[in-house]
Write an enzyme that holds these catalytic residues in place. Sequence first.
Site, PDB file in Angstrom:
ATOM      1  N   SER A  89       0.870  -1.349  -0.019  1.00  0.00           N
ATOM      2  CA  SER A  89      -0.070   0.154  -0.010  1.00  0.00           C
ATOM      3  C   SER A  89       0.872   1.237  -0.023  1.00  0.00           C
ATOM      4  CB  SER A  89      -0.885   0.027   0.982  1.00  0.00           C
ATOM      5  OG  SER A  89      -0.418   0.077   2.463  1.00  0.00           O
ATOM      6  N   LYS A 125      -6.403   3.938   8.661  1.00  0.00           N
ATOM      7  CA  LYS A 125      -5.487   4.812   7.870  1.00  0.00           C
ATOM      8  C   LYS A 125      -6.386   6.267   8.101  1.00  0.00           C
ATOM      9  CE  LYS A 125      -3.233   1.289   5.117  1.00  0.00           C
ATOM     10  NZ  LYS A 125      -3.002   0.737   3.624  1.00  0.00           N
TER      11      LYS A 125
END
Length: 799
Positions: free
Chosen positions: A688, A731
């Site tokens: 990611s 996140k």
Amino acid sequence: MSDSFNVTTPGGGEAIVSSRLPLLPLRDVVVFPSMVTPLLVGRPASVAAVEAAMEREKNLCVLAQRAPETEEPAAEDLHAVGTVIKVLQIIRTPDETLKVLVEGVARVHVDEIADADDHLVAVMRPMAEEGATGTEAEALSRSIKERFKEYVRLNKRLPDEVLMSVLGMDDIARITDSISAYIVGKVPLKQELLEEPSLARRLHRINQVLASELEILEIEQRIDSEVQTQVHRNQREFYLNEQLRAIRKELGYTADEDSEIEEYAERLEKSDLSAEALEVARREVARLERMSPMSPEATVVRNYLDTLLALPWKKKSRDRIDTRKVKDHLDADHYGLNKVKERILEFLAVYKLTKRMQGTILCLVGPPGVGKTSLGRSIAESMNRKFVRISLGGVRDEAEIRGHRRTYIGSKPGRVIESLRKAGTSNPVFLLDEIDKMGSDFRGDPSSALLEVLDPEQNAAFSDHYLEVEFDLSNVMFITTANSLHTIPPALEDRMEIIRLPGYLEHEKLAIADRFLAPRQIKRHGLKKWDGGFKRSAFQTIIDGYTREAGVRNLEREIAGICRKVAKHRADTGDFPGAVTARTVQKYLGIPRFRRQSVDREPEVGVVIGLAWTMAGGEILEVEVRSVPGTGGKVTITGNLKDVMKESAETALSYARGLCSEMSGKWFKDNQIHIHVPEGAIPKDGPSAGVVMATAIVSLLRDVPVRTDVAMTGEVTLRGKVLPIGGLPEKAVAALRAGVSHLVIPKENEKEYRELAPEVRRKLEVHLVENMDEVLALALAPKPGRRRRAAAAKPRKRG
């Protein structure tokens, strides 16, 4: 009234007795003429009366008290008829109590009670008595003597010498008084005999009393005889049973075998077992009856039958589902988590209407300390159901779920069946905790065994290896918890509805600490009288400098540490300290362990804010890229990166070189690229960070700073496509906490974006991108002027 009168002594002589004698009140005792008895004298007035009598003729007047508890009796507290006694002996004890041996002389009637200096004085006259002659008196006399003989024989408290002493008397009046003294009776009865002037009536009354006492004694003797007979019979039976037990032991049987079989049969008839289980249980009882009770197999059968009978086959707790009350209960136990609570209420509302569990198993996924386990307990309490929790962390054996087969002595049912037995109902709320931390080895895969447990189409006929009969789990409300979905097998994940708990925002942590954690710890540490408490600024300091988590577990631990120090201060000084503020937190907890993750710097070339998912929630990563002089275009990657992340860095580099092809020749021959991801002590992996590293490399090659109010996450391909990632809720919370105002995420994560908390979506401007061109256009754009930059900084402070 004359000063004295004549009385007949017990020996038959005449004696002159003063009509004024010291008075000795007696408790619970009546003295008769001719009666020799010891008296214990302890009251000061009574001791003074005895001493006054010893100074004269040693005569006293004794009267029985009407109420023995009266400590200082007056005239109205004493009977009017008493006895003149003569003191025969006195013994003084160390505690000033007198032991006095006295002999009754004659009945008297007390006309007046006067006070001397330290004792009472009785003014009395002799009591006129009516004699008894004739055949009736003789018959009564003989009857009394015979009955007294029998009374002494039956009454073990009277020695035979008493009988010889009484029968040796010639005077019937003396015999009557002596028997009156020896028979068992209370003060009212004996006082009645003392006050009776007629000897004939006295004989009649004593005859009645003896007849009644003999009847009682005969009943006592019969009872004693029966008890003795029963004792002898029990001893005989015990002896014979011991012999029989020894014989049966030699033959391999036990004395309780027959009763055990009967007990099992009776319990089976009263049980609520299913038809299949009842048939199997009866078969096992028949097997147990045929086998030797000392064999190991018999122990296995007994344990199996006990388990079957202890299970709640049809027993249920009554559900109490009121969605409004459930919502109030959840709000009282947990702050925030509105989306999670809404989904739980929807689930319960459907169950309330259909009266059956839907084909959905709730799986609460989130970092540690966000309230997953306590949510399950709150659901159980609000539904009035029992709560059962099984921790699956580290479970590797399939038999832990489905039980062991009955092939050895130590076999036992699985943890699902065993927990239901302990719960006592067939419809508890069943929490399978840490479902993501199960393992597998040569003993089997427990996650595969859970497929049957969590499948509503199958668990109505769940089969445990130990029971070997079907058990209905369809009424159980299963809830699972996990920190991550990555380690859950797809088949198991497919049977559950995932509800994410991404973690608490900063304002939520402040509210939780103020409303729940601090009051709870103050109560636990006995600080209810502490007026200072915690200021809100103290909670903010603890969150920023002493905890780094998505939940509030460590926050509560730090608050508890402060409460302990406050309690110690109270114990040492006797006073409570003042309120805990932001300035005094360091005095209690020491130097801050963490620095606040925030972006408070000017834009730099080659430095990009990325986002990472951890077991404790989301974190920000500032990826750094620098060029150093060198040859061959060598690339150095540091920061404790694992293989997937290293490959992602190489992919990002290849994309950047292709994008900046004008620099791919001589520049790469003269320079080397160093990619670093702080903090180096923490292992990092995953794809990611691809867009982060690609953006950083392009920023370096083009010498364009990267905006500091933009955070990004996503996987990058060689063609510059941005692919979806996981852990978006965590996140996003990390980005908001760090103070950025723009969040760049893959277009394919739009669904997860829509499910973010409203607070996060309101404070973050989210950009959905499909390729790197969109990312670079946003991240490498020049920053606005100082005025617009200041305006953009405000939401950072709120986040």
